[in-house]
Structure formats: C-alpha cells, structure tokens
Write a protein that holds these residues in place. Sequence first.
Motif, PDB file in Angstrom:
ATOM      1  N   TYR A   1      36.277 -48.327  28.600  1.00 22.32           N
ATOM      2  CA  TYR A   1      37.342 -48.297  29.593  1.00 22.32           C
ATOM      3  C   TYR A   1      38.139 -49.602  29.568  1.00 22.32           C
ATOM      4  O   TYR A   1      39.364 -49.589  29.621  1.00 22.32           O
ATOM      5  CB  TYR A   1      36.735 -48.049  30.978  1.00 22.32           C
ATOM      6  CG  TYR A   1      37.753 -47.899  32.071  1.00 22.32           C
ATOM      7  CD1 TYR A   1      38.469 -46.718  32.205  1.00 22.32           C
ATOM      8  CD2 TYR A   1      37.984 -48.934  32.963  1.00 22.32           C
ATOM      9  CE1 TYR A   1      39.401 -46.572  33.206  1.00 22.32           C
ATOM     10  CE2 TYR A   1      38.912 -48.794  33.963  1.00 22.32           C
ATOM     11  CZ  TYR A   1      39.624 -47.616  34.088  1.00 22.32           C
ATOM     12  OH  TYR A   1      40.547 -47.482  35.084  1.00 22.32           O
ATOM     13  N   CYS A   2      37.447 -50.724  29.430  1.00 29.85           N
ATOM     14  CA  CYS A   2      38.125 -52.026  29.419  1.00 29.85           C
ATOM     15  C   CYS A   2      38.960 -52.235  28.157  1.00 29.85           C
ATOM     16  O   CYS A   2      39.762 -53.154  28.085  1.00 29.85           O
ATOM     17  CB  CYS A   2      37.124 -53.163  29.594  1.00 29.85           C
ATOM     18  SG  CYS A   2      35.928 -53.308  28.262  1.00 29.85           S
TER      19      CYS A   2
ATOM     20  N   HIS B   1      32.394 -43.555  28.378  1.00 33.64           N
ATOM     21  CA  HIS B   1      33.667 -43.610  27.651  1.00 33.64           C
ATOM     22  C   HIS B   1      33.381 -43.878  26.175  1.00 33.64           C
ATOM     23  O   HIS B   1      32.716 -44.860  25.847  1.00 33.64           O
ATOM     24  CB  HIS B   1      34.556 -44.729  28.191  1.00 33.64           C
ATOM     25  CG  HIS B   1      35.089 -44.466  29.554  1.00 33.64           C
ATOM     26  ND1 HIS B   1      34.413 -44.818  30.697  1.00 33.64           N
ATOM     27  CD2 HIS B   1      36.242 -43.879  29.945  1.00 33.64           C
ATOM     28  CE1 HIS B   1      35.123 -44.470  31.740  1.00 33.64           C
ATOM     29  NE2 HIS B   1      36.243 -43.895  31.323  1.00 33.64           N
TER      30      HIS B   1
ATOM     31  N   GLY C   1      40.027 -47.036  27.052  1.00 29.19           N
ATOM     32  CA  GLY C   1      39.451 -45.697  27.052  1.00 29.19           C
ATOM     33  C   GLY C   1      39.882 -44.923  28.289  1.00 29.19           C
ATOM     34  O   GLY C   1      39.891 -45.467  29.393  1.00 29.19           O
ATOM     35  N   LEU C   2      40.261 -43.676  28.093  1.00 29.20           N
ATOM     36  CA  LEU C   2      40.729 -42.845  29.193  1.00 29.20           C
ATOM     37  C   LEU C   2      39.590 -42.052  29.812  1.00 29.20           C
ATOM     38  O   LEU C   2      38.660 -41.640  29.120  1.00 29.20           O
ATOM     39  CB  LEU C   2      41.819 -41.883  28.706  1.00 29.20           C
ATOM     40  CG  LEU C   2      43.058 -42.540  28.106  1.00 29.20           C
ATOM     41  CD1 LEU C   2      44.004 -41.477  27.568  1.00 29.20           C
ATOM     42  CD2 LEU C   2      43.745 -43.425  29.127  1.00 29.20           C
ATOM     43  N   SER C   3      39.680 -41.822  31.116  1.00 28.19           N
ATOM     44  CA  SER C   3      38.680 -41.027  31.822  1.00 28.19           C
ATOM     45  C   SER C   3      39.066 -39.558  31.766  1.00 28.19           C
ATOM     46  O   SER C   3      39.381 -38.929  32.778  1.00 28.19           O
ATOM     47  CB  SER C   3      38.555 -41.505  33.269  1.00 28.19           C
ATOM     48  OG  SER C   3      38.102 -42.829  33.298  1.00 28.19           O
TER      49      SER C   3
ATOM     50  N   MET D   1      35.138 -38.771  26.641  1.00 25.58           N
ATOM     51  CA  MET D   1      33.864 -39.110  27.269  1.00 25.58           C
ATOM     52  C   MET D   1      32.753 -38.215  26.738  1.00 25.58           C
ATOM     53  O   MET D   1      33.000 -37.159  26.179  1.00 25.58           O
ATOM     54  CB  MET D   1      33.983 -38.976  28.778  1.00 25.58           C
ATOM     55  CG  MET D   1      35.086 -39.822  29.376  1.00 25.58           C
ATOM     56  SD  MET D   1      35.208 -39.667  31.149  1.00 25.58           S
ATOM     57  CE  MET D   1      34.006 -40.880  31.628  1.00 25.58           C
TER      58      MET D   1
END
Length: 92
Positions: free
Chosen positions: A19-20, A15, A23-25, A30
């Motif tokens: 993510y924490c 990411h 951040g988007l998957s 990415m």
Amino acid sequence: MCPDCPHTVWLHAHHLTLYCQGGLSVPSGMVLLCSRCHRNVHRGTLRILGTPDTGLDWRDARGLPLGQADPGTRQRSLRLAARLVAEAVGSG
C-alpha cells in the motif's frame, strides 16, 4: 489463499503491491492470507507473484514453487477480498 494452507477463516487482506508503494485496495491487487502466511510474506520466506486475475505463483524463500492456485481458489479469494474492501469502505 496460499496452497496447502488449511486456514479458511480470520484471513488478512494482503496488498500484492505494498500500500505504501501505491498498491490499490481492490480485489485484483490483493490476496487473502492467514496470519502465519501473511507474516511469512512480510519476512520474505513466502513470495507471491502474479495477480488473482492472471494467476498466483507461490514461491518459498529459495524461489521454489509451492504450487499453483486453481481457478476456483482465485475466484473465492476475489469474492472474499471484494467483500472485505466493501466492508472497510462502508465503515470508514
């Protein structure tokens, strides 16, 4: 994928915004990295600025450029990231 890195298989989806931290998957958020480059990003010895869509700027710990990923590399990275995300969503 990191410029000058010879690894093209067994890559990690990283990411660009953690993510924490929201951040988007999604492929545009990415980048694919080998385990060594991924470890270096988290250690702070490799920095990635930008996005796969706008272009990635790779920097070492001193802030010096490693090189620019060419458009073909960005497209391959996007396709691989999209496939990894789709597989992860499908298996969850």
